[in-house]
Enzyme design. Sequence first.
Site, PDB file in Angstrom:
ATOM      1  CG  ASP A  10      -1.727   1.221   1.386  1.00 44.98           C
ATOM      2  OD1 ASP A  10      -2.478   1.542   0.453  1.00 44.98           O
ATOM      3  OD2 ASP A  10      -1.596   1.899   2.434  1.00 44.98           O
ATOM      4  CG  ASP A  12      -1.913   8.403   2.268  1.00 44.24           C
ATOM      5  OD1 ASP A  12      -1.095   8.589   3.189  1.00 44.24           O
ATOM      6  OD2 ASP A  12      -2.762   9.242   1.947  1.00 44.24           O
TER       7      ASP A  12
END
Length: 259
Positions: A10, A12
């Site tokens: 991932d 953010d």
Amino acid sequence: MKKYKGYLIDLDGTIYRGKMKIPAAKRFIEQLQARKREFLFVTNNSTKSPEDVVANLADNFDIHVLPSNVYTTAIATADYLAELDPKKRSVYAIGELGLKNALLERGFSFADETPDYVVVGLDYDVTYRKFEKATLAIKRGAKFIGTNADTNLPNERGLVPGAGSLIALVERATQQKATYIGKPEPIIMNKALQRIGLAKEDVIMVGDNYMTDISAGINCGLDTLLVYTGVSTKAQVAQKKVAPTYEIDSLADWKFKDE
């Protein structure tokens, strides 16, 4: 702890936090590169191209990767549609350039009246007229696709509407449920695995959000690594029926297993 040949990661909350650096993330990526491990950043953001993501990482976080290291929900959507029916190639899309360019690159054309598919993603300039066209096309038989179900996005002003909020409006107007592509759905994960070219048992999903990143890994049958630098807290995760395979406070705590 096993040796993983590939990492799905991932962005953010995991690699950066908004505009803030997470120092351990840069070292983590550099260790992956030094060990020649395959990795893909898997993001629900359909508005940006891989080149945009790469530029942001380099300019703002001093993390240097290639566009081929980025897999967005826009690309996953285009990959998914491309495999459904080779004869169906027209789309009406609500979204930004990241989504539209991904569809064009897979050979799709755009149509307002009778498209084969309606794809709804985040669109910062969405209008009633766009919703109207999407609704009418779905009523005429177009297959309804949503890039991702995130209802809100954090920015400097607070939590603002995400793609899931726009998709929900069209769902309400058409009385039809969209097929969702992004995390936590397995579609984006399976497509990312195809892109990275590795078996599930050799890949781990890394993220900060149990509800999207970790659930995506679990739904796809992957091992998961939850890092507590973003959304989820230890108290929240402790209540879940299925725990992440690993939990760490920082990416600096991850120990690579080398041969």
